[in-house]
Design a protein around this motif. Structure first.
Motif, PDB file in Angstrom:
ATOM      1  N   THR A  42       0.813  -1.228   0.000  1.00 14.92           N
ATOM      2  CA  THR A  42       0.000   0.000   0.000  1.00 14.92           C
ATOM      3  C   THR A  42       0.841   1.271   0.000  1.00 14.92           C
ATOM      4  O   THR A  42       0.475   2.231  -0.689  1.00 14.92           O
ATOM      5  N   PRO A  43       1.981   1.347   0.710  1.00 13.34           N
ATOM      6  CA  PRO A  43       2.788   2.572   0.629  1.00 13.34           C
ATOM      7  C   PRO A  43       3.412   2.810  -0.747  1.00 13.34           C
ATOM      8  O   PRO A  43       3.751   3.947  -1.081  1.00 13.34           O
ATOM      9  N   ASP A  46       1.567   5.398  -2.644  1.00 11.77           N
ATOM     10  CA  ASP A  46       1.934   6.772  -2.284  1.00 11.77           C
ATOM     11  C   ASP A  46       3.229   7.193  -2.961  1.00 11.77           C
ATOM     12  O   ASP A  46       3.362   8.321  -3.422  1.00 11.77           O
ATOM     13  N   SER A  77      -2.858   9.338   3.715  1.00 12.76           N
ATOM     14  CA  SER A  77      -2.515   7.924   3.588  1.00 12.76           C
ATOM     15  C   SER A  77      -1.524   7.499   4.670  1.00 12.76           C
ATOM     16  O   SER A  77      -1.667   6.434   5.278  1.00 12.76           O
ATOM     17  N   VAL A  78      -0.538   8.345   4.946  1.00 12.60           N
ATOM     18  CA  VAL A  78       0.438   8.025   5.993  1.00 12.60           C
ATOM     19  C   VAL A  78      -0.216   8.147   7.372  1.00 12.60           C
ATOM     20  O   VAL A  78      -0.065   7.272   8.227  1.00 12.60           O
ATOM     21  N   GLY A  81      -3.382   5.536   7.229  1.00 16.09           N
ATOM     22  CA  GLY A  81      -3.234   4.255   6.545  1.00 16.09           C
ATOM     23  C   GLY A  81      -3.345   3.048   7.445  1.00 16.09           C
ATOM     24  O   GLY A  81      -4.122   2.121   7.182  1.00 16.09           O
ATOM     25  N   LYS A  82      -2.587   3.036   8.522  1.00 14.76           N
ATOM     26  CA  LYS A  82      -2.587   1.881   9.430  1.00 14.76           C
ATOM     27  C   LYS A  82      -3.974   1.675  10.050  1.00 14.76           C
ATOM     28  O   LYS A  82      -4.466   0.544  10.122  1.00 14.76           O
TER      29      LYS A  82
END
Length: 182
Positions: A42-43, A46, A77-78, A81-82
């Motif tokens: 997923t990262p 980004d 997202s950062v 995200g988790k």
């Protein structure tokens, strides 16, 4: 429509596709390592967006609201995200595989604390996104080419303050079962 907007949309779709693939491999196909690999990708979404937006600006394109949205997207997202992956995992286990506990709805002080914690994630997202916007502004060093970024950042600053006020309001007016929230 600016191609960066399309890339942001593709990245958002890619983010959720990687999550769904990761959870499907983990729980439905019992391939935990492969599921983890998809979740860990997923990262990368980004990173693709960051590289593309940087290249676009580096090639001389004036910064647009789309570039600011790319910075916001990366920050969110950062920052979230988790927790988004955890939310998806919890709901996937309960609704799809029927193996996990029912997701818990919070009320009262617990809900207020959770909301304030979420605002903390919003603040982290803001700091990351604003830093990216600041870096772009610094390197381009031309207000006319970057004013769209500053305008979007001003709006996001206002949204952040409103979000804080809403989060704090839940300590004064706690969420009650059966009643909608703001």
């Amino acid at each position: 429509m600016n191609w960066i907007i399309w890339l942001i949309i593709a990245c958002e779709i890619g983010f959720w596709v990687f999550i769904l693939l990761g959870l499907s491999f983990r729980y439905l196909l019992k391939k935990e390592k492969l599921g983890f690999i998809f979740l860990a990708l997923t990262p990368v979404v980004d990173l693709i967006l960051l590289i593309a937006a940087t290249f676009d600006l580096y090639s001389g394109t004036p910064a647009t609201k789309a570039h600011a949205l790319a910075a916001i997207y990366i920050g969110i997202s950062v920052g979230f995200g988790k927790s988004m992956i955890r939310w998806a995992d919890e709901h996937f286990q309960y609704y799809i595989t029927k193996t996990g506990p029912k997701p818990v709805k919070l009320y009262g002080l617990q809900f207020a604390k959770q909301n304030l914690k979420s605002w903390g994630r919003h603040l982290l997202s803001y700091l990351i996104g604003a830093s990216l916007i600041g870096i772009i502004y610094y390197f381009i060093n031309d207000y006319e080419r970057t004013k769209a970024l500053i305008q979007v950042l001003a709006i996001w600053s206002l949204v952040l303050i409103i979000d804080l006020l809403i989060s704090l309001s839940y300590f004064v007016f706690p969420r009650q079962p059966g009643k909608p929230t703001i």
